[in-house]
Design a protein around this motif. Sequence first.
Motif, mmCIF file in Angstrom:
data_model
loop_
_atom_site.group_PDB
_atom_site.id
_atom_site.type_symbol
_atom_site.label_atom_id
_atom_site.label_comp_id
_atom_site.label_asym_id
_atom_site.label_seq_id
_atom_site.Cartn_x
_atom_site.Cartn_y
_atom_site.Cartn_z
ATOM 1 N N ARG A 231 0.834 -1.208 0.000
ATOM 2 C CA ARG A 231 0.000 0.000 0.000
ATOM 3 C C ARG A 231 0.866 1.255 0.000
ATOM 4 N NH1 ARG A 231 -4.871 1.008 1.297
ATOM 5 N NH2 ARG A 231 -4.257 2.568 2.853
ATOM 6 N N ASN B 77 -8.436 5.733 1.346
ATOM 7 C CA ASN B 77 -8.558 4.707 2.373
ATOM 8 C C ASN B 77 -8.504 3.331 1.706
ATOM 9 O OD1 ASN B 77 -11.134 4.129 1.297
ATOM 10 N ND2 ASN B 77 -12.081 5.669 2.621
ATOM 11 N N THR B 78 -8.504 2.290 2.520
ATOM 12 C CA THR B 78 -8.392 0.932 1.994
ATOM 13 C C THR B 78 -9.509 0.621 1.005
ATOM 14 O OG1 THR B 78 -7.359 0.180 4.038
ATOM 15 C CG2 THR B 78 -8.292 -1.508 2.624
ATOM 16 N N ARG B 79 -10.711 1.087 1.298
ATOM 17 C CA ARG B 79 -11.852 0.816 0.434
ATOM 18 C C ARG B 79 -11.668 1.419 -0.947
ATOM 19 N NH1 ARG B 79 -14.738 -3.031 -0.296
ATOM 20 N NH2 ARG B 79 -14.970 -3.183 1.967
ATOM 21 N N THR B 80 -11.021 2.578 -1.034
ATOM 22 C CA THR B 80 -10.803 3.222 -2.331
ATOM 23 C C THR B 80 -9.966 2.331 -3.241
ATOM 24 O OG1 THR B 80 -10.898 5.422 -1.333
ATOM 25 C CG2 THR B 80 -9.903 5.243 -3.515
ATOM 26 N N ASP C 23 -9.410 -0.907 -2.826
ATOM 27 C CA ASP C 23 -10.155 -2.152 -3.038
ATOM 28 C C ASP C 23 -11.174 -2.005 -4.165
ATOM 29 O OD1 ASP C 23 -8.819 -3.601 -1.144
ATOM 30 O OD2 ASP C 23 -10.309 -3.305 0.441
ATOM 31 N N ASN C 24 -11.810 -0.848 -4.233
ATOM 32 C CA ASN C 24 -12.806 -0.625 -5.274
ATOM 33 C C ASN C 24 -12.182 -0.596 -6.662
ATOM 34 O OD1 ASN C 24 -14.982 -0.542 -3.536
ATOM 35 N ND2 ASN C 24 -14.924 1.686 -3.278
ATOM 36 N N SER D 217 -5.916 -9.416 -3.405
ATOM 37 C CA SER D 217 -5.644 -8.532 -2.272
ATOM 38 C C SER D 217 -4.973 -9.371 -1.191
ATOM 39 C CB SER D 217 -6.942 -7.927 -1.731
ATOM 40 O OG SER D 217 -7.591 -7.159 -2.725
ATOM 41 N N ARG E 153 -4.081 -9.476 2.445
ATOM 42 C CA ARG E 153 -4.545 -8.784 3.653
ATOM 43 C C ARG E 153 -3.390 -8.227 4.477
ATOM 44 N NH1 ARG E 153 -9.351 -8.709 6.407
ATOM 45 N NH2 ARG E 153 -9.251 -8.295 8.637
ATOM 46 N N TYR F 83 -1.320 -5.615 -2.792
ATOM 47 C CA TYR F 83 -2.073 -6.178 -3.906
ATOM 48 C C TYR F 83 -1.119 -6.790 -4.925
ATOM 49 C CZ TYR F 83 -5.331 -2.976 -1.684
ATOM 50 O OH TYR F 83 -6.099 -2.328 -0.752
#
Length: 229
Positions: free
Chosen positions: A176, A191-194, A196-197, A216, A218, A222
């Motif tokens: 990351r 953020n992590t969700r961004t 991930d999306n 991904s 964890r 990635y």
Amino acid sequence: MNILLVEDEQSLHEVIKLNLELDGYKVFSAFDGRKAIEVHAKTKLDIIVLDIMIPHMNGFDVCKTIRISDKTTPIIFLSARDQVEDKIEGLESGADDYISKPFHMKELLLRIKTILKRTQPSNDSIDLSEYTIGDFLINFKSFEILKGGKVIEKLSNKQSKLLKLLIENKNEVVSRKDILQKVWEYDIVPNTRTIDNVILSFRKTFETEETSYFQSVRGVGYKFSEKNQ
């Protein structure tokens, strides 16, 4: 990575081939010297693993013949001949390494990875303008994804940068931290969700039930891999 495995002992050949394939390599097989020369002539290879005592043409002569037209493809000798004179002859014939039998499979895999890491161009030298994933062509200059010659999707600047970064580091986890530095450049920290999306959008575009390219990891980052095609 394409590997030519030249070994005439059937059982050993199959064991080496299996381990190479499990490690993600595409293996081309030859069981004699003439076939080795033939496969080399018509196949783009990244490395050659070559036994010495093989039918029709021994490994030394195969190596010398290949080196007439190909000075760069790495060659590793794999042989029961373990005398110093044999190793010297092997290296003088143009080989990059020499492993004596019996050997440990992990050692062979490590030697291969070490040589490929040294001989393959670094990520910094890659001029990646286009890349193919399955039936899709990615044009990084126009930010377009094409299928069958037709544009099916336009990439944003951030999507293009992240996709290119993952492809340049194929089979390796990109942290990351590296993504933040090289894609978002710390101007707007996602953020992590961004992230991930964005990965999810890549999966929807490129993957099917039979294929998986984007993972991904964890807590780490990635990864892009074509091993599960």
